[in-house]
Write a protein that holds these residues in place. Structure first.
Motif, short mmCIF file in Angstrom:
data_model
loop_
_atom_site.label_atom_id
_atom_site.label_comp_id
_atom_site.label_asym_id
_atom_site.label_seq_id
_atom_site.Cartn_x
_atom_site.Cartn_y
_atom_site.Cartn_z
N PRO A 290 -24.54 6.96 50.00
CA PRO A 290 -24.75 8.41 50.08
C PRO A 290 -23.98 9.03 51.24
O PRO A 290 -23.66 8.37 52.23
CB PRO A 290 -26.26 8.53 50.29
CG PRO A 290 -26.64 7.26 50.97
CD PRO A 290 -25.74 6.20 50.39
N SER A 291 -23.68 10.28 51.09
CA SER A 291 -23.02 11.00 52.17
C SER A 291 -23.89 10.98 53.42
O SER A 291 -25.11 11.10 53.35
CB SER A 291 -22.77 12.45 51.73
OG SER A 291 -22.26 13.22 52.78
N GLY A 292 -23.28 10.81 54.56
CA GLY A 292 -24.01 10.78 55.83
C GLY A 292 -24.42 9.41 56.28
O GLY A 292 -24.81 9.22 57.44
N ALA A 293 -24.35 8.38 55.40
CA ALA A 293 -24.74 7.02 55.79
C ALA A 293 -23.68 6.44 56.73
O ALA A 293 -22.48 6.65 56.54
CB ALA A 293 -24.90 6.14 54.56
N THR A 294 -24.13 5.70 57.73
CA THR A 294 -23.22 5.10 58.69
C THR A 294 -23.17 3.58 58.61
O THR A 294 -22.25 2.95 59.14
CB THR A 294 -23.62 5.50 60.12
OG1 THR A 294 -24.99 5.11 60.35
CG2 THR A 294 -23.49 7.00 60.33
N ALA A 295 -24.12 2.94 57.92
CA ALA A 295 -24.15 1.48 57.80
C ALA A 295 -25.19 1.11 56.75
O ALA A 295 -25.96 1.95 56.27
CB ALA A 295 -24.49 0.83 59.13
N VAL A 296 -25.17 -0.18 56.38
CA VAL A 296 -26.20 -0.74 55.51
C VAL A 296 -26.92 -1.83 56.29
O VAL A 296 -26.29 -2.73 56.84
CB VAL A 296 -25.61 -1.30 54.20
CG1 VAL A 296 -26.65 -2.10 53.44
CG2 VAL A 296 -25.05 -0.17 53.33
N LEU A 297 -28.25 -1.71 56.36
CA LEU A 297 -29.08 -2.73 56.99
C LEU A 297 -29.59 -3.67 55.90
O LEU A 297 -30.24 -3.23 54.95
CB LEU A 297 -30.26 -2.07 57.72
CG LEU A 297 -31.27 -3.03 58.37
CD1 LEU A 297 -30.63 -3.81 59.51
CD2 LEU A 297 -32.49 -2.25 58.87
N ARG A 298 -29.27 -4.95 56.02
CA ARG A 298 -29.68 -5.91 55.01
C ARG A 298 -31.20 -6.03 54.93
O ARG A 298 -31.89 -5.88 55.95
CB ARG A 298 -29.08 -7.28 55.31
CG ARG A 298 -27.57 -7.29 55.35
CD ARG A 298 -27.04 -8.71 55.52
NE ARG A 298 -25.59 -8.72 55.67
CZ ARG A 298 -24.85 -9.83 55.69
NH1 ARG A 298 -25.46 -11.02 55.58
NH2 ARG A 298 -23.55 -9.76 55.82
N SER A 299 -31.68 -6.35 53.75
CA SER A 299 -33.13 -6.45 53.55
C SER A 299 -33.77 -7.44 54.51
O SER A 299 -34.86 -7.19 55.06
CB SER A 299 -33.43 -6.88 52.10
OG SER A 299 -33.01 -5.90 51.18
N GLU A 300 -33.11 -8.58 54.72
CA GLU A 300 -33.70 -9.61 55.57
C GLU A 300 -33.64 -9.27 57.06
O GLU A 300 -34.24 -9.96 57.87
CB GLU A 300 -33.01 -10.96 55.33
CG GLU A 300 -31.51 -11.00 55.65
CD GLU A 300 -30.64 -10.66 54.45
OE1 GLU A 300 -29.48 -11.12 54.41
OE2 GLU A 300 -31.12 -9.92 53.55
N HIS A 301 -32.94 -8.19 57.41
CA HIS A 301 -32.81 -7.82 58.82
C HIS A 301 -33.65 -6.59 59.18
O HIS A 301 -33.59 -6.13 60.31
CB HIS A 301 -31.35 -7.54 59.18
CG HIS A 301 -30.45 -8.74 59.02
ND1 HIS A 301 -29.07 -8.62 58.94
CD2 HIS A 301 -30.74 -10.06 58.95
CE1 HIS A 301 -28.56 -9.83 58.81
NE2 HIS A 301 -29.55 -10.72 58.82
N GLY A 302 -34.41 -6.04 58.23
CA GLY A 302 -35.18 -4.83 58.52
C GLY A 302 -36.67 -5.02 58.28
O GLY A 302 -37.09 -5.83 57.46
N THR A 303 -37.47 -4.27 59.04
CA THR A 303 -38.93 -4.29 58.89
C THR A 303 -39.44 -2.85 58.90
O THR A 303 -39.02 -2.04 59.74
CB THR A 303 -39.59 -5.06 60.05
OG1 THR A 303 -39.07 -6.38 60.09
CG2 THR A 303 -41.10 -5.11 59.88
N VAL A 304 -40.33 -2.54 57.96
CA VAL A 304 -40.93 -1.21 57.91
C VAL A 304 -42.24 -1.25 58.66
O VAL A 304 -43.13 -2.06 58.36
CB VAL A 304 -41.15 -0.77 56.45
CG1 VAL A 304 -41.87 0.59 56.43
CG2 VAL A 304 -39.83 -0.69 55.72
N ARG A 305 -42.38 -0.41 59.66
CA ARG A 305 -43.57 -0.35 60.50
C ARG A 305 -44.51 0.76 60.01
O ARG A 305 -44.16 1.53 59.12
CB ARG A 305 -43.15 -0.05 61.95
CG ARG A 305 -42.21 -1.07 62.54
CD ARG A 305 -42.93 -2.30 63.08
NE ARG A 305 -42.00 -3.28 63.60
CZ ARG A 305 -41.52 -3.27 64.85
NH1 ARG A 305 -41.87 -2.30 65.68
NH2 ARG A 305 -40.70 -4.23 65.25
N PRO A 306 -45.72 0.84 60.61
CA PRO A 306 -46.64 1.94 60.25
C PRO A 306 -45.97 3.31 60.38
O PRO A 306 -45.05 3.48 61.18
CB PRO A 306 -47.79 1.78 61.25
CG PRO A 306 -47.78 0.30 61.57
CD PRO A 306 -46.34 -0.09 61.58
#
Length: 543
Positions: free
Chosen positions: A242-258
């Motif tokens: 998408p427009s405005g994106a600066t990078a892709v964070l891989r699924s195994e490298h990200g965590t969704v917090r509260p």
């Protein structure tokens, strides 16, 4: 029979053949006959110390290449050095080969010229010269436009230029999240519902399990909105960034917090895991040159860059005519008849050389049937087996005379396979005549048919590979030898036994035929190799 007994039998047969074909004018011929009639020669006797093929006025040539001592080369006891050259007449399926003694025609060897078929005389072109004649005999076939599905095995008639950027837009290289700016990032739809979902599911695990979020952007779907600084959205591999994106964070490298915040488990750099538009090529770039064989990978590249069809030089169409009344199509040999080994072998081999085999027909030794078949064939090349010498049932030369064909190559100074030939039947039609013995026929196939087919298909001409010989190979004084070899783990090649003109056992185990020049080759000589379609099953890059 043990290997030792087999070697002894082969050596006895060699001595007897040398005795039969040696001329009384050659020094030592009578002594050789006496040895052949008697017991096995004493240890150390070298049947090549005197040249049984030499002319009377020419002193015997010394053996250039002697076999390596036992143990000098790995496997030398089980596979001794390649044996003697074949006597005259051993390289044809019908009748005897013409005797050597071609020194008076050396000028013709070096520069062979086309002669009418009626002037039947085996000029015995030198092997390299014959290959050159075959390579220059034909112009490429007329190009055609074919759908992609019908282009495999053909040759590009024009450069392949990209019709679009590749990739055509920025795409994600991994499954994960498209993010904008530095983290942490807010996910769409994050809020109390997302927090309750996380509470029910428990704490995120160490692998980065996250609470449910929107499906995000899938491959084949355009992004619905631009990302702003601090935002992230799920994205699949191959999906448009998408427009405005600066990078892709891989699924195994990200965590969704509260509260729906996405955190990175490692440092993220600008442009990470984004394939930018035009990374592989830009529209108009030349991707492949004309003359490139169309492989499955070429088809994939053409499709990716927007092609639905290609302009190609088609595969040459070849018809195979197997001659010989003695050949059986099935069952065991009996009553003087033998199995046809060439019919089953030549079709797949020609396919590996880039040809389209239209038919394999068995005609026997029938001159009218041969003429009728040649007149009726619409193939670019007709390949015959047997009948190329001068025996009572060798009908190829007389038939070519009656058809007004032009002989381009009439005999080649090579063992096995001397009586091979190349003729022009019409301006755009050719005949390759192979000897009837299997290894001799393969020698003819690789000497004349392979370069002719490459010329018709506008295929690339590559520098032939070379490899060092693990042991010395005796040579013929005047003719090139083609010897089956197998590649060792060291990268060297080892000559194989069972290399007679009628034999297939050595060929079936071989990776290539080594080109041994007149006079032989010493151990360690880097011999030119004619690769066989043993492992890859494809022309050119065989083995």
């Amino acid at each position: 029979m043990t290997d030792h007994e087999a070697d002894a039998a082969l050596e006895r047969a060699t001595d007897e053949a040398l005795a039969l074909f040696a001329d009384d004018r050659v020094p030592g011929a009578a002594a050789r006959r006496g040895r052949a009639r008697g017991r096995r020669p004493a240890e150390g006797y070298n049947p090549f110390a005197e040249d049984p093929f030499a002319d009377a006025a020419t002193p015997p040539a010394p053996a250039r290449a002697a076999a390596s001592p036992a143990g000098d080369t790995p496997g030398s006891e089980d596979h001794p050095a390649t044996g003697p050259v074949e006597p005259p007449g051993s390289g044809t399926g019908h009748g005897a080969e013409h005797a050597p003694g071609r020194r008076a025609e050396e000028a013709e060897h070096a520069a062979p010229r086309a002669v009418p078929a009626g002037r039947h005389r085996h000029t015995g072109s030198a092997w390299p010269a014959a290959r050159t004649v075959a390579a220059r005999a034909a112009d490429p076939l007329d190009p055609r436009v074919r759908p992609l599905d019908d282009c495999l095995g053909h040759t590009l008639a024009a450069p392949l230029k990209a019709l679009t950027d590749l990739p055509p837009f920025d795409t994600s290289a991994m499954d994960g999240w498209a993010v904008s700016g530095p983290g942490p990032w807010r996910l769409p739809g994050a809020g109390p519902a997302a927090v309750r979902a996380e509470d029910e599911a428990g704490e995120p695990d160490a692998g980065g399990t996250d609470v449910p979020d929107a499906p995000g952007i899938l491959a084949g779907h355009a992004p619905s909105a631009a990302l702003h600084d601090g935002e992230a959205i799920r994205i699949a591999t191959g999906a448009r960034i998408p427009s405005g994106a600066t990078a892709v964070l891989r699924s195994e490298h990200g965590t969704v917090r509260p509260q729906g915040e996405l955190h990175a488990g490692r440092h993220l750099v600008q442009g990470q895991d984004i394939r930018p538009r035009g990374q592989e090529c830009r529209s108009g770039d030349e991707l492949l040159s004309a003359g490139t064989p169309v492989t499955p990978a070429v088809l994939g590249l053409a499709a990716a860059t927007g092609y639905d069809e290609l302009r190609v030089v088609p595969r040459p169409r070849v018809e195979v005519l197997v001659l010989g009344d003695e050949l059986l199509r099935e069952g065991l040999p009996h009553d003087g008849r033998i199995r046809d080994a060439l019919g089953p072998m030549l079709g797949p081999w020609l396919t590996a050389l880039g040809a389209e085999v239209t038919a394999t027909r068995r005609l026997g030794d029938d001159a009218p049937a041969l003429r009728a078949a040649l007149e009726a064939s619409d193939a670019d090349v007709v390949l015959t087996t047997g009948g190329t010498a001068a025996g009572p049932v060798d009908h190829v030369h007389p038939t070519l005379l009656r058809l007004g064909a032009e002989l381009l190559v009439d005999g080649v100074a090579v063992r096995p396979g001397h009586p091979m030939l190349l003729a022009r039947l019409a301006p755009d039609r050719y005949l390759v005549g192979l000897p009837g013995n299997p290894l001799a026929a393969v020698a003819g196939l690789l000497t004349l048919a392979a370069p002719l087919l490459r010329a018709l298909a506008a295929g690339p001409v590559a520098e032939p590979p070379r490899a060092a010989l693990t042991e010395a190979v005796p040579g013929h004084p005047d003719d090139t030898r083609l010897v089956p070899v197998v590649r060792e783990d060291s990268g060297w090649v080892r000559p194989l036994r069972f290399h007679g003109p009628a034999m297939l056992r050595g060929l079936a185990a071989a990776d290539a035929l080594a080109v041994v020049p007149p006079g032989g080759a010493d151990r360690g000589t880097r011999a030119e190799l004619l690769l066989l379609p043993r492992r890859s099953g494809a022309a050119g890059g065989m083995v």
